[in-house]
Design a protein around this motif. Structure first.
Motif, PDB file in Angstrom:
ATOM      1  N   SER A   1      36.247  14.676  72.874  1.00 42.32           N
ATOM      2  CA  SER A   1      36.261  16.136  72.766  1.00 42.32           C
ATOM      3  C   SER A   1      37.632  16.690  73.123  1.00 42.32           C
ATOM      4  N   ASN A   2      38.221  16.161  74.192  1.00 45.85           N
ATOM      5  CA  ASN A   2      39.538  16.618  74.620  1.00 45.85           C
ATOM      6  C   ASN A   2      40.578  16.361  73.536  1.00 45.85           C
ATOM      7  N   PHE A   3      40.479  15.213  72.886  1.00 41.79           N
ATOM      8  CA  PHE A   3      41.420  14.887  71.816  1.00 41.79           C
ATOM      9  C   PHE A   3      41.280  15.853  70.649  1.00 41.79           C
ATOM     10  N   LEU A   4      40.051  16.136  70.248  1.00 41.78           N
ATOM     11  CA  LEU A   4      39.835  17.059  69.134  1.00 41.78           C
ATOM     12  C   LEU A   4      40.413  18.438  69.430  1.00 41.78           C
ATOM     13  N   LEU A   5      40.194  18.918  70.650  1.00 43.69           N
ATOM     14  CA  LEU A   5      40.725  20.225  71.025  1.00 43.69           C
ATOM     15  C   LEU A   5      42.250  20.189  71.111  1.00 43.69           C
ATOM     16  N   GLY A   6      42.791  19.074  71.566  1.00 47.29           N
ATOM     17  CA  GLY A   6      44.238  18.917  71.613  1.00 47.29           C
ATOM     18  C   GLY A   6      44.852  18.951  70.221  1.00 47.29           C
ATOM     19  N   VAL A   7      44.176  18.366  69.257  1.00 47.11           N
ATOM     20  CA  VAL A   7      44.647  18.392  67.872  1.00 47.11           C
ATOM     21  C   VAL A   7      44.695  19.831  67.363  1.00 47.11           C
TER      22      VAL A   7
ATOM     23  N   VAL B   1      48.330  21.356  66.323  1.00 47.36           N
ATOM     24  CA  VAL B   1      48.508  21.660  64.904  1.00 47.36           C
ATOM     25  C   VAL B   1      48.679  23.161  64.684  1.00 47.36           C
ATOM     26  N   SER B   2      47.807  23.968  65.285  1.00 45.27           N
ATOM     27  CA  SER B   2      47.886  25.413  65.072  1.00 45.27           C
ATOM     28  C   SER B   2      49.164  25.989  65.673  1.00 45.27           C
ATOM     29  N   ALA B   3      49.508  25.590  66.902  1.00 47.76           N
ATOM     30  CA  ALA B   3      50.735  26.102  67.527  1.00 47.76           C
ATOM     31  C   ALA B   3      51.969  25.654  66.743  1.00 47.76           C
ATOM     32  N   GLY B   4      51.987  24.385  66.365  1.00 46.09           N
ATOM     33  CA  GLY B   4      53.144  23.845  65.660  1.00 46.09           C
ATOM     34  C   GLY B   4      53.348  24.450  64.285  1.00 46.09           C
TER      35      GLY B   4
ATOM     36  N   MET C   1      41.642  27.010  69.862  1.00 48.31           N
ATOM     37  CA  MET C   1      41.109  25.898  70.650  1.00 48.31           C
ATOM     38  C   MET C   1      39.827  26.321  71.353  1.00 48.31           C
ATOM     39  N   GLY C   2      39.805  27.556  71.860  1.00 48.39           N
ATOM     40  CA  GLY C   2      38.597  28.057  72.512  1.00 48.39           C
ATOM     41  C   GLY C   2      37.420  28.124  71.554  1.00 48.39           C
TER      42      GLY C   2
ATOM     43  N   ALA D   1      37.076  26.382  68.813  1.00 46.27           N
ATOM     44  CA  ALA D   1      36.716  25.000  68.464  1.00 46.27           C
ATOM     45  C   ALA D   1      35.893  24.354  69.565  1.00 46.27           C
ATOM     46  N   SER D   2      36.101  24.808  70.808  1.00 39.89           N
ATOM     47  CA  SER D   2      35.363  24.218  71.931  1.00 39.89           C
ATOM     48  C   SER D   2      33.874  24.509  71.843  1.00 39.89           C
ATOM     49  N   TYR D   3      33.508  25.579  71.125  1.00 36.44           N
ATOM     50  CA  TYR D   3      32.067  25.821  70.931  1.00 36.44           C
ATOM     51  C   TYR D   3      31.450  24.644  70.183  1.00 36.44           C
ATOM     52  N   LEU D   4      32.129  24.203  69.128  1.00 33.02           N
ATOM     53  CA  LEU D   4      31.610  23.095  68.320  1.00 33.02           C
ATOM     54  C   LEU D   4      31.606  21.790  69.100  1.00 33.02           C
ATOM     55  N   THR D   5      32.703  21.503  69.810  1.00 33.65           N
ATOM     56  CA  THR D   5      32.755  20.234  70.543  1.00 33.65           C
ATOM     57  C   THR D   5      31.737  20.199  71.677  1.00 33.65           C
ATOM     58  N   ASN D   6      31.520  21.343  72.320  1.00 33.68           N
ATOM     59  CA  ASN D   6      30.527  21.381  73.395  1.00 33.68           C
ATOM     60  C   ASN D   6      29.109  21.294  72.852  1.00 33.68           C
ATOM     61  N   TYR D   7      28.838  22.029  71.784  1.00 30.28           N
ATOM     62  CA  TYR D   7      27.475  22.067  71.245  1.00 30.28           C
ATOM     63  C   TYR D   7      27.077  20.728  70.625  1.00 30.28           C
ATOM     64  N   PHE D   8      28.011  20.083  69.937  1.00 29.31           N
ATOM     65  CA  PHE D   8      27.669  18.859  69.206  1.00 29.31           C
ATOM     66  C   PHE D   8      28.055  17.569  69.928  1.00 29.31           C
ATOM     67  N   ILE D   9      28.942  17.639  70.919  1.00 27.38           N
ATOM     68  CA  ILE D   9      29.418  16.413  71.561  1.00 27.38           C
ATOM     69  C   ILE D   9      29.127  16.395  73.066  1.00 27.38           C
ATOM     70  N   ILE D  10      29.648  17.390  73.795  1.00 23.13           N
ATOM     71  CA  ILE D  10      29.570  17.360  75.259  1.00 23.13           C
ATOM     72  C   ILE D  10      28.148  17.567  75.768  1.00 23.13           C
ATOM     73  N   TYR D  11      27.510  18.644  75.340  1.00 24.65           N
ATOM     74  CA  TYR D  11      26.174  18.932  75.871  1.00 24.65           C
ATOM     75  C   TYR D  11      25.142  17.875  75.483  1.00 24.65           C
ATOM     76  N   PRO D  12      25.147  17.344  74.248  1.00 18.20           N
ATOM     77  CA  PRO D  12      24.226  16.240  73.942  1.00 18.20           C
ATOM     78  C   PRO D  12      24.410  15.049  74.876  1.00 18.20           C
ATOM     79  N   PHE D  13      25.654  14.800  75.327  1.00 14.64           N
ATOM     80  CA  PHE D  13      25.867  13.734  76.305  1.00 14.64           C
ATOM     81  C   PHE D  13      25.198  14.088  77.629  1.00 14.64           C
ATOM     82  N   TYR D  14      25.352  15.328  78.081  1.00 13.87           N
ATOM     83  CA  TYR D  14      24.724  15.760  79.331  1.00 13.87           C
ATOM     84  C   TYR D  14      23.204  15.676  79.270  1.00 13.87           C
ATOM     85  N   TYR D  15      22.639  15.855  78.049  1.00 14.41           N
ATOM     86  CA  TYR D  15      21.186  15.793  77.908  1.00 14.41           C
ATOM     87  C   TYR D  15      20.641  14.407  78.241  1.00 14.41           C
ATOM     88  N   ASN D  16      21.496  13.395  78.197  1.00 14.52           N
ATOM     89  CA  ASN D  16      21.077  12.057  78.603  1.00 14.52           C
ATOM     90  C   ASN D  16      20.983  11.927  80.124  1.00 14.52           C
ATOM     91  N   LEU D  17      21.611  12.847  80.828  1.00  9.39           N
ATOM     92  CA  LEU D  17      21.647  12.800  82.288  1.00  9.39           C
ATOM     93  C   LEU D  17      20.676  13.791  82.929  1.00  9.39           C
TER      94      LEU D  17
END
Length: 200
Positions: A80-86, A90-93, A116-117, A119-135
């Motif tokens: 997730s961090n990598f995707l947001l970094g991209v 890319v946008s700033a550059g 980036m903010g 985009a973080s909705y997508l990474t959190n909704y589809f990547i980060i939070y599904p991981f937390y659901y395992n915990l």
């Protein structure tokens, strides 16, 4: 030292700094405890202005790969961090390359932070939070958010209220530092690259 070796050396050093900054994260009282603040996007943003967005992405990639050695999220957080970094690099550059002035540099970083903010909705909704659901359950995660703002009624709302602004602020902090230190850093490193915040 020729230009290619110097560039690779600087990218390597900044990647290591980004990795260290990623480790030095911390909680912020006004947001859920599982949100950690760090400024590891700063080195990749600086490198983006020095050498362009591709080099910034390389720094972000190396940072995230190094962080896999100490990961607590099975690589999910790093991905997730990598995707947001991209998105940030890319946008700033690309925006900055339209007109290389200090004003455009500032505009590019502000726009990149917002993008980036979002985009973080997508990474959190589809990547980060599904991981937390395992915990823990969705309800348990939601209850953590409701302890801060009781009116939050869903994970989606929680992401918009906490994660998106949180990510934008991280981007803005890194942008501010970049804007303040880049010129001095460029002179310190004796860079003659054209991709730099220039004059108005």
């Amino acid at each position: 030292m020729n230009d290619k070796v110097k560039k690779l050396t600087i990218i390597g050093v900044f990647s290591a700094i980004a990795f260290i900054l990623m480790i030095l994260d911390f909680s912020v009282p006004i947001v859920p405890s599982f949100l950690k603040f760090d400024v590891s996007d700063l080195p990749e943003l600086l490198i983006t202005f020095m050498y362009g967005p591709v080099s910034g992405i390389v720094v972000c990639l190396i940072k995230c790969v190094l962080h896999l050695t100490v990961t607590t999220s099975a690589g999910v957080g790093e991905f997730s961090n990598f995707l947001l970094g991209v998105v940030l690099c890319v946008s700033a550059g690309l925006i900055y390359q339209l007109k290389r002035t200090r004003t455009m540099a500032l505009i590019s970083m502000l726009c990149a932070s917002v993008l980036m903010g979002l985009a973080s909705y997508l990474t959190n909704y589809f990547i980060i939070y599904p991981f937390y659901y395992n915990l823990m359950s969705k309800e348990a995660i939601l209850s953590i958010c409701q302890k801060i703002l009781p009116w939050i009624g869903s994970i989606e709302t929680s992401i918009w209220v906490f994660n998106v602004p949180f990510t934008i602020v991280k981007g803005l902090v890194c942008s501010l530092v970049t804007f303040l230190v880049y010129k001095k850093l460029k002179h310190l490193l004796q860079l003659d690259q054209p991709a730099k915040p220039g004059k108005n």
